[in-house]
Design a protein around this motif. Structure first.
Motif, short mmCIF file in Angstrom:
data_model
loop_
_atom_site.label_atom_id
_atom_site.label_comp_id
_atom_site.label_asym_id
_atom_site.label_seq_id
_atom_site.Cartn_x
_atom_site.Cartn_y
_atom_site.Cartn_z
N GLU A 193 4.14 -3.06 -6.36
CA GLU A 193 3.14 -2.02 -6.13
C GLU A 193 2.80 -1.30 -7.43
N THR A 194 1.50 -1.01 -7.59
CA THR A 194 1.02 -0.29 -8.77
C THR A 194 -0.08 0.66 -8.32
N THR A 195 -0.82 1.22 -9.26
CA THR A 195 -1.87 2.19 -8.92
C THR A 195 -3.18 1.81 -9.59
N VAL A 196 -4.27 1.89 -8.83
CA VAL A 196 -5.62 1.68 -9.35
C VAL A 196 -6.47 2.88 -8.96
N ARG A 197 -6.94 3.62 -9.95
CA ARG A 197 -7.79 4.79 -9.72
C ARG A 197 -7.19 5.74 -8.69
N GLY A 198 -5.88 5.97 -8.81
CA GLY A 198 -5.20 6.92 -7.94
C GLY A 198 -4.79 6.38 -6.59
N THR A 199 -5.06 5.11 -6.32
CA THR A 199 -4.70 4.49 -5.05
C THR A 199 -3.53 3.53 -5.25
N ASP A 200 -2.50 3.66 -4.41
CA ASP A 200 -1.39 2.72 -4.46
C ASP A 200 -1.86 1.36 -3.94
N VAL A 201 -1.63 0.32 -4.72
CA VAL A 201 -2.11 -1.01 -4.37
C VAL A 201 -1.02 -2.05 -4.58
#
Length: 254
Positions: free
Chosen positions: A170-178
């Motif tokens: 799991e990581t973050t893209v534009r403040g969203t956990d993805v």
């Protein structure tokens, strides 16, 4: 355009997701869930950037568009790939009415000879307005149809997905956990970033090949497209362009 390949594996997936928590879902189940969210969306905000060695003035290298299933849209396009500078334009479509506001570079690049220079002066800072009955405006506004956009993605899959998808950390893209899902298809490496929490929407997709790369970001699932249109004093009828250069009007590349 590169959108035909981006996230093709999502549309090649089959079967419903069997779990809700991303930590308990396989890569394929997450892809299935993202496919459903993208298919069910009534509207989207799509940003796409393509880098390629193929030089073409009339093909968009990037766009930033809000679009819906009714063919309404608002946003901007930058024309020219492979280092070609085809200019840029703002685009608004509501029903069968279309407004486009190109910059001076667009006019000079897309309309050959002195007609391009004249158009840049005549339409400076104003929208060209008409309907989809006009071939040029109809061609440019093709990008506004969400169903066509999804169909292009689906056709880009060629009816079959990658051999397998790999689920990353799991990581973050534009403040969203993805959760990143990686794979390889048709000699290109791709990554799908799917939201960890429900709804498991596709947030970003990237593709890298030997001579091109594509990045697509998706937001505002289901958020209505703004319905504001340019006023009459901001617009010039498309007939003015036809009168000026009837045989040399710009068109968008496929």
């Amino acid at each position: 355009m590169g959108a035909a390949f981006v996230c093709a594996s999502v549309f090649a997936a089959a079967g419903p997701a069997l779990a809700d928590d991303a930590s308990d879902m396989s890569a394929q189940e997450l892809a299935d869930a993202a496919k459903k969210e993208l298919t069910d969306a009534k509207s989207l905000h799509v940003k796409l950037t393509e880098r390629t060695d193929e030089r073409e003035l009339r093909t968009p290298s990037s766009f930033d568009l809000r679009l819906d299933e009714d063919g309404n849209c608002t946003g901007s396009l930058t024309m020219g790939t492979g280092g070609a500078d085809g200019g840029s334009l703002d685009l608004v479509k509501r029903g069968d009415e279309v407004w486009m506001k190109p910059d001076a570079t667009f006019w000079k690049a897309q309309v050959p000879g002195g007609a391009g220079e004249l158009a840049a002066q005549l339409f400076d800072g104003r929208y060209v307005h008409g309907t989809t009955d006009d071939p040029m405006l109809d061609g440019l506004s093709d990008v506004c149809d969400l169903d066509s956009f999804r169909g292009e993605l689906e056709n880009g899959s060629g009816g079959s997905g990658p051999d397998h998808l790999t689920k990353g950390d799991e990581t973050t893209v534009r403040g969203t956990d993805v959760v990143p899902l990686t794979g390889r298809e048709h000699g290109k490496d791709f990554t799908l970033y799917v939201a960890s929490d429900e709804p498991h929407q596709l947030v970003r997709a990237t593709v890298k090949g030997t001579d091109e790369s594509v990045t697509m970001t998706l937001t505002d699932y289901g958020k209505p497209v703004p319905d504001e249109t340019p006023s009459a004093d901001q617009s010039v009828d498309i007939s003015k362009l036809r009168d000026m250069a009837p045989d040399e009007t710009p068109r968008a590349g496929a």
